[in-house]
Design a protein around this motif. Structure first.
Motif, mmCIF file in Angstrom:
data_model
loop_
_atom_site.group_PDB
_atom_site.id
_atom_site.type_symbol
_atom_site.label_atom_id
_atom_site.label_comp_id
_atom_site.label_asym_id
_atom_site.label_seq_id
_atom_site.Cartn_x
_atom_site.Cartn_y
_atom_site.Cartn_z
ATOM 1 N N GLU A 14 65.153 51.732 58.868
ATOM 2 C CA GLU A 14 65.925 52.907 58.489
ATOM 3 C C GLU A 14 65.281 54.170 59.058
ATOM 4 O OE1 GLU A 14 67.507 55.067 54.459
ATOM 5 O OE2 GLU A 14 67.211 52.898 54.450
ATOM 6 N N GLY A 15 66.092 54.969 59.742
ATOM 7 C CA GLY A 15 65.619 56.211 60.322
ATOM 8 C C GLY A 15 65.067 56.083 61.735
ATOM 9 N N ILE A 16 65.023 54.861 62.257
ATOM 10 C CA ILE A 16 64.516 54.648 63.615
ATOM 11 C C ILE A 16 65.664 54.108 64.469
ATOM 12 C CG2 ILE A 16 62.815 53.458 65.062
ATOM 13 C CD1 ILE A 16 61.520 55.353 63.017
ATOM 14 N N ALA A 17 65.912 54.763 65.594
ATOM 15 C CA ALA A 17 67.017 54.381 66.478
ATOM 16 C C ALA A 17 66.742 53.045 67.167
ATOM 17 C CB ALA A 17 67.239 55.461 67.533
ATOM 18 N N GLU A 18 67.818 52.310 67.430
ATOM 19 C CA GLU A 18 67.705 51.006 68.074
ATOM 20 C C GLU A 18 67.025 51.101 69.434
ATOM 21 O OE1 GLU A 18 70.726 47.871 70.026
ATOM 22 O OE2 GLU A 18 71.105 48.252 67.895
ATOM 23 N N ASN A 19 67.312 52.158 70.200
ATOM 24 C CA ASN A 19 66.693 52.284 71.520
ATOM 25 C C ASN A 19 65.184 52.507 71.418
ATOM 26 O OD1 ASN A 19 66.957 54.915 70.578
ATOM 27 N ND2 ASN A 19 67.538 55.743 72.559
ATOM 28 N N GLU A 20 64.724 53.117 70.349
ATOM 29 C CA GLU A 20 63.281 53.299 70.142
ATOM 30 C C GLU A 20 62.629 51.962 69.784
ATOM 31 O OE1 GLU A 20 60.171 56.140 67.687
ATOM 32 O OE2 GLU A 20 62.313 56.546 67.548
ATOM 33 N N ILE A 21 63.337 51.171 68.994
ATOM 34 C CA ILE A 21 62.842 49.831 68.659
ATOM 35 C C ILE A 21 62.781 48.988 69.925
ATOM 36 C CG2 ILE A 21 63.337 47.703 67.392
ATOM 37 C CD1 ILE A 21 64.656 49.527 65.226
ATOM 38 N N ARG A 22 63.853 49.022 70.716
ATOM 39 C CA ARG A 22 63.910 48.255 71.971
ATOM 40 C C ARG A 22 62.747 48.619 72.887
ATOM 41 N NH1 ARG A 22 67.603 45.482 74.528
ATOM 42 N NH2 ARG A 22 69.294 46.142 73.178
ATOM 43 N N ALA A 23 62.452 49.907 72.993
ATOM 44 C CA ALA A 23 61.359 50.353 73.865
ATOM 45 C C ALA A 23 59.996 49.887 73.348
ATOM 46 C CB ALA A 23 61.380 51.876 73.982
ATOM 47 N N SER A 24 59.922 49.556 72.075
ATOM 48 C CA SER A 24 58.649 49.161 71.479
ATOM 49 C C SER A 24 58.384 47.652 71.536
ATOM 50 C CB SER A 24 58.593 49.616 70.022
ATOM 51 O OG SER A 24 58.683 51.020 69.943
ATOM 52 N N VAL A 25 59.436 46.839 71.633
ATOM 53 C CA VAL A 25 59.253 45.389 71.696
ATOM 54 C C VAL A 25 58.681 45.036 73.070
ATOM 55 C CG1 VAL A 25 60.394 43.130 71.659
ATOM 56 C CG2 VAL A 25 61.099 44.900 70.049
ATOM 57 N N THR A 26 57.552 44.325 73.056
ATOM 58 C CA THR A 26 56.878 43.980 74.300
ATOM 59 C C THR A 26 56.519 42.499 74.326
ATOM 60 O OG1 THR A 26 54.681 44.424 73.383
ATOM 61 C CG2 THR A 26 55.809 46.271 74.451
ATOM 62 N N VAL A 27 56.135 42.032 75.494
ATOM 63 C CA VAL A 27 55.563 40.691 75.608
ATOM 64 C C VAL A 27 54.216 40.750 74.905
ATOM 65 C CG1 VAL A 27 54.672 38.969 77.216
ATOM 66 C CG2 VAL A 27 56.763 40.218 77.765
ATOM 67 N N ALA A 28 53.929 39.774 74.068
ATOM 68 C CA ALA A 28 52.674 39.762 73.310
ATOM 69 C C ALA A 28 51.481 39.768 74.257
ATOM 70 C CB ALA A 28 52.626 38.550 72.392
ATOM 71 N N SER A 29 50.451 40.475 73.872
ATOM 72 C CA SER A 29 49.266 40.606 74.725
ATOM 73 C C SER A 29 48.497 39.294 74.855
ATOM 74 C CB SER A 29 48.342 41.700 74.187
ATOM 75 O OG SER A 29 47.912 41.370 72.876
ATOM 76 N N GLU A 30 48.575 38.451 73.835
ATOM 77 C CA GLU A 30 47.922 37.140 73.878
ATOM 78 C C GLU A 30 48.897 36.094 73.379
ATOM 79 O OE1 GLU A 30 43.982 36.750 72.286
ATOM 80 O OE2 GLU A 30 43.638 38.898 72.510
ATOM 81 N N SER A 31 48.965 34.970 74.070
ATOM 82 C CA SER A 31 49.924 33.928 73.697
ATOM 83 C C SER A 31 49.660 33.364 72.300
ATOM 84 C CB SER A 31 49.939 32.811 74.734
ATOM 85 O OG SER A 31 48.672 32.191 74.803
ATOM 86 N N ALA A 32 48.446 33.485 71.806
ATOM 87 C CA ALA A 32 48.125 33.006 70.461
ATOM 88 C C ALA A 32 48.883 33.799 69.393
ATOM 89 C CB ALA A 32 46.629 33.099 70.210
ATOM 90 N N PHE A 33 49.324 35.007 69.748
ATOM 91 C CA PHE A 33 50.046 35.856 68.799
ATOM 92 C C PHE A 33 51.552 35.686 68.874
ATOM 93 C CE2 PHE A 33 46.230 38.785 69.474
ATOM 94 C CZ PHE A 33 45.522 38.174 68.457
#
Length: 113
Positions: A14-33
């Motif tokens: 709530e209060g966070i735009a979908e495009n901001e969420i999209r820009a934040s989702v990344t490939v995990a830095s380590e495959s264990a995560f």
């Protein structure tokens, strides 16, 4: 399949735009995560919550986990998504067969020195 788009559809803040969420989702830095990760630190100030509480809240709000996701877990202020291997492999192979020799080709950097 555009996995990031499908993951973004699951995340409601709530209060966070979908495009901001999209820009934040990344490939995990380590495959264990996991395979993809949402660091929740940048939402902390706006939501006045700790990143860990934000990640836990998002995870608990996901009622139905899609078929392509094996598990969702929080580690610290990160919400991590692990994909099921077989659907992922199938999608990659389908893309390779569709694109043929063009698979993996890119114009990135063309015309630059």
């Amino acid at each position: 399949m555009d996995y990031i788009s499908e993951i973004v559809k699951l995340i409601k803040i709530e209060g966070i735009a979908e495009n901001e969420i999209r820009a934040s989702v990344t490939v995990a830095s380590e495959s264990a995560f996991g395979d993809y990760s949402l660091p929740c630190f940048k939402f902390s100030r706006a939501l006045k919550k700790s990143p860990k509480d934000i990640a836990d809240g998002i995870k608990n709000a996901i009622v139905e986990i899609p078929e392509f996701i094996e598990k969702i877990e929080t580690i610290g202020g990160y919400l991590n998504f692990t994909l099921r291997r077989m659907p992922f492999v199938r999608d990659v192979l389908d893309e390779i067969f569709k694109k043929g020799i063009e698979y993996g080709a890119s114009d990135e950097g063309k015309g630059k020195t």
